[in-house]
Design a protein around this motif. Sequence first.
Motif, mmCIF file in Angstrom:
data_model
loop_
_atom_site.group_PDB
_atom_site.id
_atom_site.type_symbol
_atom_site.label_atom_id
_atom_site.label_comp_id
_atom_site.label_asym_id
_atom_site.label_seq_id
_atom_site.Cartn_x
_atom_site.Cartn_y
_atom_site.Cartn_z
ATOM 1 N N SER A 111 0.835 -1.207 0.000
ATOM 2 C CA SER A 111 0.000 0.000 0.000
ATOM 3 C C SER A 111 0.867 1.253 0.000
ATOM 4 C CB SER A 111 -0.928 0.015 1.216
ATOM 5 O OG SER A 111 -1.873 -1.019 1.122
ATOM 6 N N ARG A 112 1.936 1.216 0.780
ATOM 7 C CA ARG A 112 2.860 2.355 0.831
ATOM 8 C C ARG A 112 3.479 2.593 -0.541
ATOM 9 N NH1 ARG A 112 4.557 0.896 5.338
ATOM 10 N NH2 ARG A 112 6.367 -0.297 4.710
ATOM 11 N N LYS A 113 3.913 1.530 -1.215
ATOM 12 C CA LYS A 113 4.485 1.663 -2.558
ATOM 13 C C LYS A 113 3.459 2.232 -3.529
ATOM 14 C CE LYS A 113 7.940 -2.027 -2.439
ATOM 15 N NZ LYS A 113 8.310 -3.342 -2.984
ATOM 16 N N GLU A 114 2.220 1.767 -3.412
ATOM 17 C CA GLU A 114 1.157 2.257 -4.300
ATOM 18 C C GLU A 114 0.893 3.744 -4.071
ATOM 19 O OE1 GLU A 114 -3.440 1.161 -5.581
ATOM 20 O OE2 GLU A 114 -2.493 0.076 -3.923
ATOM 21 N N PHE A 115 0.864 4.160 -2.800
ATOM 22 C CA PHE A 115 0.641 5.577 -2.499
ATOM 23 C C PHE A 115 1.793 6.430 -3.034
ATOM 24 C CE2 PHE A 115 0.949 9.280 0.391
ATOM 25 C CZ PHE A 115 -0.277 9.860 0.094
ATOM 26 N N ILE A 116 3.008 5.972 -2.869
ATOM 27 C CA ILE A 116 4.167 6.707 -3.393
ATOM 28 C C ILE A 116 4.071 6.821 -4.912
ATOM 29 C CG2 ILE A 116 6.676 6.566 -3.748
ATOM 30 C CD1 ILE A 116 6.823 5.495 -0.831
ATOM 31 N N HIS A 117 3.664 5.752 -5.571
ATOM 32 C CA HIS A 117 3.494 5.786 -7.030
ATOM 33 C C HIS A 117 2.410 6.800 -7.431
ATOM 34 C CE1 HIS A 117 3.181 4.509 -11.167
ATOM 35 N NE2 HIS A 117 1.883 4.361 -10.989
ATOM 36 N N ILE A 118 1.276 6.788 -6.726
ATOM 37 C CA ILE A 118 0.199 7.737 -7.018
ATOM 38 C C ILE A 118 0.698 9.164 -6.837
ATOM 39 C CG2 ILE A 118 -2.014 8.632 -6.167
ATOM 40 C CD1 ILE A 118 -2.740 5.668 -5.511
ATOM 41 N N LEU A 119 1.360 9.422 -5.725
ATOM 42 C CA LEU A 119 1.832 10.780 -5.433
ATOM 43 C C LEU A 119 2.927 11.203 -6.416
ATOM 44 C CD1 LEU A 119 1.483 13.232 -3.697
ATOM 45 C CD2 LEU A 119 2.941 12.189 -1.979
ATOM 46 N N ASP A 163 5.777 22.607 1.445
ATOM 47 C CA ASP A 163 5.557 21.916 0.179
ATOM 48 C C ASP A 163 6.592 20.811 0.028
ATOM 49 O OD1 ASP A 163 3.527 23.711 -0.438
ATOM 50 O OD2 ASP A 163 4.813 25.000 -1.639
ATOM 51 N N PHE A 164 6.173 19.697 -0.537
ATOM 52 C CA PHE A 164 7.047 18.550 -0.738
ATOM 53 C C PHE A 164 7.093 18.201 -2.222
ATOM 54 C CE2 PHE A 164 5.615 18.376 3.564
ATOM 55 C CZ PHE A 164 6.716 17.949 4.282
ATOM 56 N N GLU A 165 8.287 18.066 -2.749
ATOM 57 C CA GLU A 165 8.466 17.676 -4.145
ATOM 58 C C GLU A 165 8.826 16.206 -4.263
ATOM 59 O OE1 GLU A 165 11.210 20.341 -6.015
ATOM 60 O OE2 GLU A 165 10.005 22.095 -5.502
ATOM 61 N N ASP A 166 8.942 15.531 -3.137
ATOM 62 C CA ASP A 166 9.298 14.118 -3.115
ATOM 63 C C ASP A 166 8.230 13.362 -2.321
ATOM 64 O OD1 ASP A 166 10.808 11.831 -1.394
ATOM 65 O OD2 ASP A 166 11.703 12.012 -3.397
ATOM 66 N N ALA A 167 7.656 12.331 -2.941
ATOM 67 C CA ALA A 167 6.571 11.570 -2.317
ATOM 68 C C ALA A 167 7.017 10.904 -1.019
ATOM 69 C CB ALA A 167 6.043 10.522 -3.292
ATOM 70 N N ARG A 168 8.238 10.413 -0.976
ATOM 71 C CA ARG A 168 8.717 9.728 0.223
ATOM 72 C C ARG A 168 8.881 10.704 1.396
ATOM 73 N NH1 ARG A 168 10.140 7.648 -4.158
ATOM 74 N NH2 ARG A 168 10.181 5.428 -4.564
ATOM 75 N N GLU A 169 9.337 11.909 1.115
ATOM 76 C CA GLU A 169 9.454 12.921 2.168
ATOM 77 C C GLU A 169 8.069 13.304 2.699
ATOM 78 O OE1 GLU A 169 11.777 16.309 1.032
ATOM 79 O OE2 GLU A 169 13.405 15.057 0.268
ATOM 80 N N TYR A 194 -8.040 10.515 -4.593
ATOM 81 C CA TYR A 194 -9.150 10.673 -3.653
ATOM 82 C C TYR A 194 -9.668 9.304 -3.227
ATOM 83 C CZ TYR A 194 -13.759 11.396 -1.764
ATOM 84 O OH TYR A 194 -14.861 11.339 -0.940
ATOM 85 N N ASN A 195 -9.944 8.448 -4.195
ATOM 86 C CA ASN A 195 -10.465 7.112 -3.883
ATOM 87 C C ASN A 195 -9.477 6.308 -3.040
ATOM 88 O OD1 ASN A 195 -12.938 7.476 -5.178
ATOM 89 N ND2 ASN A 195 -12.095 6.812 -7.138
ATOM 90 N N TYR A 196 -8.198 6.528 -3.240
ATOM 91 C CA TYR A 196 -7.180 5.809 -2.477
ATOM 92 C C TYR A 196 -7.102 6.316 -1.032
ATOM 93 C CZ TYR A 196 -2.917 3.432 -1.261
ATOM 94 O OH TYR A 196 -2.005 2.622 -0.640
ATOM 95 N N THR A 197 -7.242 7.618 -0.817
ATOM 96 C CA THR A 197 -7.029 8.194 0.513
ATOM 97 C C THR A 197 -8.293 8.323 1.345
ATOM 98 O OG1 THR A 197 -7.234 10.452 -0.340
ATOM 99 C CG2 THR A 197 -5.015 9.525 -0.241
ATOM 100 N N ALA A 198 -9.437 8.520 0.745
ATOM 101 C CA ALA A 198 -10.661 8.831 1.482
ATOM 102 C C ALA A 198 -11.273 7.580 2.112
ATOM 103 C CB ALA A 198 -11.678 9.497 0.558
#
Length: 192
Positions: A92-100, A121-127, A177-181
Motif C-alpha cells: 500500500s505504501r508503494k502504491e501511495f508513493i506511485h500515485i503521489l 511543500d514537498f516535491e518528493d513523495a517519500r518525504e 481521492y479514492n485511495y485516501t478517502a
Amino acid sequence: MFIWPFPIANGGWVDYLRMGFGKQREFIYELARLSGVFSEVSDHGTRDQIAFHYVTQLQISLSEHGWSVNLYMDKSWLEQRNLYNKLQDKNSRKEFIHILDSLLQEGFISSIIYHDGSWEDFEDAREFLREFTNLVDQEESFSFLIGKHLERYSPENHAASILSWVKDQMQILLGAYNYTAWHPSANNYLEF
C-alpha cells in the motif's frame, strides 16, 4: 476574455470561493458518528458544517490569484488514521508513493498545513509520506493537500477552456481521492 467575477459579483466583498466534493451524506454522518463530533450538536446545518471539516474532499477554489484544484484532507484524525493504517502495509505504501509521484509529475504540489497555519511543500513523495507518518505518530493536528494552481492570467483561464482545465485536473485527482478517502466498505482501515 479572462474569467474574473469578483468585482462584478458583489461589489468586491467576495475574495475567495471554494467548493468541496466528497462523501455521500450517510458516509459523512457515519464517519462523524465514529469520531463522536455529533454527540452534542443537534441542528442539521451545524452538523453539515462540522462534517465538511472531517472528510477528505476534492476542491475547486477561485481567488484573486487564480484557480486551484485540490485533494484536501482537513484535520480529521479519523481520515488521517485510516490512511496511516492503510500505509502500514508495504505494498500500500508503494502504491501511495506511485500515485503521489505521478501527481507530482503532472505538476501537482503536495503540502502539509500545520496547526499554526504554516505549511511546507514537498516535491518528493517519500518525504511527504515520512512527514505525514511522523505527524500522525505524534498526534499532531494538521491538514494536507495535493493541488494544482492556475494563475489568474494563464491562457487556460479563458471562458472557452477553464471548465475543461478544471474537469481534467479533478479527473487526475480522482484516483488519489479514492485511495485516501475513508469509505465504510471499499477503504476502511479504522480499528476500534
